[in-house]
Write a protein that holds these residues in place. Structure first.
Motif, short mmCIF file in Angstrom:
data_model
loop_
_atom_site.label_atom_id
_atom_site.label_comp_id
_atom_site.label_asym_id
_atom_site.label_seq_id
_atom_site.Cartn_x
_atom_site.Cartn_y
_atom_site.Cartn_z
N UNK A 169 0.81 -1.22 0.00
CA UNK A 169 0.00 0.00 0.00
C UNK A 169 0.84 1.28 0.00
N UNK A 170 1.97 1.24 -0.73
CA UNK A 170 2.77 2.45 -0.89
C UNK A 170 2.03 3.40 -1.83
N UNK A 171 2.23 4.70 -1.66
CA UNK A 171 1.77 5.64 -2.67
C UNK A 171 2.70 5.49 -3.86
N UNK A 172 2.20 5.84 -5.03
CA UNK A 172 2.96 5.61 -6.26
C UNK A 172 4.33 6.31 -6.22
N UNK A 173 4.36 7.55 -5.79
CA UNK A 173 5.63 8.28 -5.75
C UNK A 173 6.63 7.59 -4.82
N UNK A 174 6.16 7.13 -3.67
CA UNK A 174 7.04 6.43 -2.73
C UNK A 174 7.51 5.10 -3.29
N UNK A 215 9.61 16.05 -11.60
CA UNK A 215 8.36 15.82 -12.31
C UNK A 215 7.33 15.07 -11.45
N UNK A 216 7.80 14.16 -10.60
CA UNK A 216 6.88 13.38 -9.76
C UNK A 216 6.11 14.28 -8.79
N UNK A 231 0.05 13.65 -10.32
CA UNK A 231 -0.73 12.95 -9.29
C UNK A 231 -0.42 11.45 -9.30
N UNK A 232 -0.69 10.80 -8.17
CA UNK A 232 -0.45 9.36 -8.05
C UNK A 232 -1.19 8.53 -9.08
N UNK A 233 -2.51 8.74 -9.25
CA UNK A 233 -3.24 7.95 -10.25
C UNK A 233 -2.72 8.17 -11.67
N UNK A 234 -2.37 9.40 -12.01
CA UNK A 234 -1.84 9.65 -13.36
C UNK A 234 -0.49 8.97 -13.54
N UNK A 269 1.81 2.15 -16.17
CA UNK A 269 1.16 0.99 -16.80
C UNK A 269 1.36 1.02 -18.31
N UNK A 270 1.24 2.20 -18.92
CA UNK A 270 1.44 2.31 -20.36
C UNK A 270 2.87 2.00 -20.76
N UNK A 271 3.82 2.49 -19.99
CA UNK A 271 5.23 2.20 -20.27
C UNK A 271 5.49 0.70 -20.11
N UNK A 272 4.92 0.11 -19.06
CA UNK A 272 5.09 -1.33 -18.84
C UNK A 272 4.52 -2.13 -20.00
N UNK A 273 3.35 -1.74 -20.49
CA UNK A 273 2.75 -2.43 -21.64
C UNK A 273 3.61 -2.25 -22.90
#
Length: 100
Positions: free
Chosen positions: A16-21, A70-71, A75-78, A84-88
């Motif tokens: 449950x980390x925040x995306x930036x963390x 930039x982080x 926002x976290x969701x963005x 996810x797009x980069x991973x795909x």
């Protein structure tokens, strides 16, 4: 390809980390792993080619600095959607590369 593409989603979903963390923690782990590998290689009989290593180190430092800046603006969701797009995209590239 490092393990960051697996570590970041695991940190977000399991711990449950925040995306930036999660991104920062993943980069810290990769940095520590790289430094340990570099230290191990420096003790070997093979000399390190700093003309090759130097640009990678400089690019990584600049990328981390820009990424941190930039982080703070994203926002976290963005950030999750972009990740996810980069991973795909990486998965698609690896699939095409393996098929050829």
């Amino acid at each position: 390809m490092g393990g960051g593409f697996l570590a970041v989603p695991a940190l977000v979903t399991v711990l449950a980390f925040e995306m930036q963390a999660a991104v920062g923690t993943g980069l810290l782990v990769i940095t520590a792993n790289s430094l340990a590998s570099l230290a191990t290689r420096s003790g070997a009989a093979v000399s390190l080619d700093w003309a090759v290593i130097g640009p990678f180190v400089a690019t990584a430092v600049l990328g981390a600095w820009d990424g941190k800046r930039l982080a703070a603006k994203v926002s976290g969701p963005r950030l999750q959607r972009v990740f996810a797009l980069v991973l795909l995209a990486v998965a698609a590239f690896m699939l095409v590369d393996a098929a050829t």
